[in-house]
Design a protein around this motif. Structure first.
Motif, mmCIF file in Angstrom:
data_model
loop_
_atom_site.group_PDB
_atom_site.id
_atom_site.type_symbol
_atom_site.label_atom_id
_atom_site.label_comp_id
_atom_site.label_asym_id
_atom_site.label_seq_id
_atom_site.Cartn_x
_atom_site.Cartn_y
_atom_site.Cartn_z
ATOM 1 N N ASN A 110 0.830 -1.220 0.000
ATOM 2 C CA ASN A 110 0.000 0.000 0.000
ATOM 3 C C ASN A 110 0.854 1.255 0.000
ATOM 4 O O ASN A 110 0.553 2.221 -0.697
ATOM 5 C CB ASN A 110 -0.920 0.024 1.227
ATOM 6 N N LEU A 111 1.932 1.228 0.807
ATOM 7 C CA LEU A 111 2.818 2.402 0.858
ATOM 8 C C LEU A 111 3.477 2.645 -0.489
ATOM 9 O O LEU A 111 3.599 3.780 -0.944
ATOM 10 C CB LEU A 111 3.928 2.195 1.895
ATOM 11 N N VAL A 112 3.914 1.561 -1.123
ATOM 12 C CA VAL A 112 4.571 1.705 -2.430
ATOM 13 C C VAL A 112 3.558 2.222 -3.454
ATOM 14 O O VAL A 112 3.854 3.139 -4.228
ATOM 15 C CB VAL A 112 5.198 0.365 -2.890
ATOM 16 N N GLY A 139 13.046 -5.439 -6.185
ATOM 17 C CA GLY A 139 12.192 -6.115 -7.169
ATOM 18 C C GLY A 139 10.776 -6.327 -6.651
ATOM 19 O O GLY A 139 9.821 -5.684 -7.095
ATOM 20 N N LEU A 140 10.659 -7.209 -5.643
ATOM 21 C CA LEU A 140 9.311 -7.554 -5.142
ATOM 22 C C LEU A 140 8.600 -6.353 -4.513
ATOM 23 O O LEU A 140 7.375 -6.232 -4.625
ATOM 24 C CB LEU A 140 9.410 -8.693 -4.120
ATOM 25 N N GLY A 141 9.354 -5.472 -3.871
ATOM 26 C CA GLY A 141 8.737 -4.316 -3.203
ATOM 27 C C GLY A 141 7.916 -3.479 -4.169
ATOM 28 O O GLY A 141 6.740 -3.202 -3.943
ATOM 29 N N LEU A 142 8.535 -3.081 -5.269
ATOM 30 C CA LEU A 142 7.821 -2.236 -6.239
ATOM 31 C C LEU A 142 6.814 -3.060 -7.032
ATOM 32 O O LEU A 142 5.767 -2.558 -7.436
ATOM 33 C CB LEU A 142 8.830 -1.567 -7.180
ATOM 34 N N MET A 237 13.606 -1.270 6.916
ATOM 35 C CA MET A 237 12.318 -0.548 7.048
ATOM 36 C C MET A 237 11.347 -1.037 5.969
ATOM 37 O O MET A 237 10.562 -0.254 5.447
ATOM 38 C CB MET A 237 12.547 0.956 6.883
ATOM 39 N N ASN A 238 11.428 -2.268 5.540
ATOM 40 C CA ASN A 238 10.676 -2.919 4.454
ATOM 41 C C ASN A 238 11.504 -2.943 3.188
ATOM 42 O O ASN A 238 11.726 -3.996 2.607
ATOM 43 C CB ASN A 238 9.353 -2.222 4.082
ATOM 44 N N GLY A 239 11.885 -1.761 2.712
ATOM 45 C CA GLY A 239 12.571 -1.669 1.417
ATOM 46 C C GLY A 239 12.111 -0.402 0.737
ATOM 47 O O GLY A 239 11.822 0.595 1.411
ATOM 48 N N PRO A 240 11.999 -0.392 -0.600
ATOM 49 C CA PRO A 240 11.609 0.834 -1.297
ATOM 50 C C PRO A 240 10.255 1.333 -0.817
ATOM 51 O O PRO A 240 9.416 0.542 -0.384
ATOM 52 C CB PRO A 240 11.521 0.388 -2.763
ATOM 53 N N GLY A 241 10.055 2.666 -0.917
ATOM 54 C CA GLY A 241 8.736 3.199 -0.595
ATOM 55 C C GLY A 241 8.648 3.836 0.776
ATOM 56 O O GLY A 241 7.587 4.258 1.198
ATOM 57 N N VAL A 242 9.764 3.935 1.487
ATOM 58 C CA VAL A 242 9.755 4.596 2.793
ATOM 59 C C VAL A 242 9.480 6.094 2.585
ATOM 60 O O VAL A 242 8.722 6.718 3.314
ATOM 61 C CB VAL A 242 11.115 4.380 3.509
ATOM 62 N N TRP A 255 6.651 8.594 4.703
ATOM 63 C CA TRP A 255 5.285 8.193 5.097
ATOM 64 C C TRP A 255 5.210 8.067 6.609
ATOM 65 O O TRP A 255 5.520 7.047 7.180
ATOM 66 C CB TRP A 255 4.868 6.916 4.370
ATOM 67 N N GLU A 256 4.777 9.166 7.210
ATOM 68 C CA GLU A 256 4.887 9.270 8.672
ATOM 69 C C GLU A 256 3.826 8.484 9.434
ATOM 70 O O GLU A 256 3.930 8.347 10.647
ATOM 71 C CB GLU A 256 4.856 10.746 9.091
#
Ligand code: DLL
Length: 430
Positions: A110-112, A139-142, A237-242, A255-256
């Motif tokens: 959702n964040l990504v 890869g998987l994050g996006l 912190m998960n990966g991409p999309g912070v 994303w606070e």
């Protein structure tokens, strides 16, 4: 629709109460992991904060702490509830592993999706994912985020550049997810193969996983006639999309609702006033499987105080300047590779690749910058090249206060990058 109107525009005051509530839930969850349970007990800390300021009583978590608790000391729940593991891309020592529940994966996607939407990606887009799949999160994050938006995802991964180009042309991808250094290399391969730009349909590039300067962004945008957006994240912190750029592209919205950010003095650990530059420290606010409290990212940035024109209230950070451990000291002067990059990418004669070599000769530090120069300059007058070399030397000296040895080489000479680039070779450590 992937703009969460309510959460993304929560007034600051409400956003802070939201964070406090999530922080307390996170502290309680963290207390279920062997690592934090022991730590809190040793420090005499209750897993509770009366206000956000009180987060400061909790010790930082470092990469070393993650290593010490290898493989799963920070995990809060039996593996039966865990659905995915990722690892950081570090090359030395044990990998640091991060474990996610189904809910964690859902939140991350959702964040990504939210970030991609903010950058203008839509359901009608064709999204070529040119980052590695596997333990690396790029890869998987996006992938999951772009699917959430409803885009058509081409999970190509990194490398295999000729195949990438074939797919880009045949499937008419409109959005790329790629590291800045790989996009530069892609440009080189396309130019060498003399493929006209009109064969491609991509208009947006999502750039992440490594630092790049504003000058590199401009160069890439000009090269491909695209808009490039910066996406920041780290596996812990998960990966991409912070943090992600919106269409205003004046800093990245952190994303606070999902992360609590602090900027500290990397030397003393002291929390700095808002707006000052320092090391970013992040706390997960929504993660169940493996919450991480006050993680020292080593990334250098600062918060932007002004409101963003897009209406989102989540504070922005400026693009990452570099990592505290990327900074090198040469002849006693501190230098970030990004300072060198900015000079090179603003110089029109410079092509697409460069490398920084640190060495010691007769007891003295030597900084060499190898720079690929556009081919046409090698066809002309040698004096012209010498003059360029002199000009580059003095521009670099002005930027970093150390005189480098500048070596100009032809395009395609230096090792290409299809993932995170290794720009600095420190032979002093070998
Ligand atoms: O690189 C996650 C990621 C993948 C982010 C794809 C964006 C896109 P790690 O391998 O754990 O995770 O490396 C994290 O990479 O601490 C930064 O030093 C650097 N980094 C990531 N994104 C950016 C960025 C992924 N946009 C480390 N700008 C981070 C500058 C970045 N540095």
């Amino acid at each position: 629709m992937f703009r969460d109107e309510y959460l993304e525009t929560l007034p600051q005051k409400e956003l802070r109460s939201f964070q406090l509530e999530k922080l307390n839930r996170t502290l309680e969850t963290a207390n279920k992991s062997p690592y934090y349970k022991k730590l809190f007990r040793q420090c005499g800390l209750k897993p509770h904060a009366d206000n956000l300021h009180e987060i400061r009583k909790f010790p930082f978590t470092t990469k070393d702490d993650l290593r010490k608790s290898y493989p799963a000391g920070m995990v809060t729940t039996p593996f039966a509830d865990i659905v995915r593991m990722h690892a950081s891309s570090g090359t030395t020592g044990k990998s640091t592993l991060v474990f996610h529940t189904m809910q964690d994966i859902e939140n991350w996607a959702n964040l990504v999706a939210r970030g991609l939407y903010a950058a203008g990606v839509r359901k009608t887009d064709i999204f070529q994912n040119m980052m590695s799949y596997g333990l690396f999160t790029g890869g998987l994050g996006l992938h999951y985020g772009a699917e959430k938006i409803g885009a058509l995802v081409l999970p190509v991964g990194s490398g295999n550049t000729h195949k990438q180009i074939e797919l880009l042309i045949d499937l008419k991808a409109t959005v790329l997810h790629i590291t800045p250094s790989y996009l530069l290399y892609l440009g080189h391969v396309i130019e060498e193969a003399k493929i006209p730009l009109s064969s491609f349909s991509f208009k947006i590039a999502i750039l992440g996983a490594e630092p790049h300067s504003e000058a590199t962004r401009r160069k890439l945008e000009k090269m491909f006639h695209i808009k490039a957006f910066n996406c920041y994240g780290l596996s812990e912190m998960n990966g991409p999309g912070v943090a992600f750029e919106c269409i205003y592209r004046k800093g990245l919205h952190l994303w606070e609702d999902s992360y609590y950010g602090e900027i500290i003095n990397p030397g003393t650990g002291e929390v700095l006033p808002e707006g000052e530059e320092g090391e970013l420290v992040l706390t997960t606010l929504q993660r169940e499987g493996m919450p991480v409290i006050r993680y020292r990212t080593k990334d250098i940035t600062r918060f932007i105080k002004e409101k963003c024109g897009c209406g989102r209230t989540h504070r922005r950070i400026v693009r990452i300047k570099g990592r505290t451990d990327d900074m090198f000291v040469i002849k006693g002067v501190n230098v970030f590779p990004s300072q060198i990059e900015a000079v090179l990418m603003e110089t029109p004669e410079v092509d697409k690749n460069y490398r920084i070599i640190l060495d010691r000769k007769e007891g003295l530090d030597v900084l060499t910058v190898e720079i690929e120069i556009k081919r046409e300059y090698f066809r002309g007058d040698i004096n012209q090249l010498r003059a360029l070399q002199g000009r580059m030397t003095s521009m670099l000296k002005d930027a970093i206060l150390v005189t480098p040895v500048v070596e100009l080489v032809e395009p395609g000479t230096l090792p290409p990058s299809t993932g995170k680039a290794q720009r600095v070779l420190d032979k002093r450590r070998v």
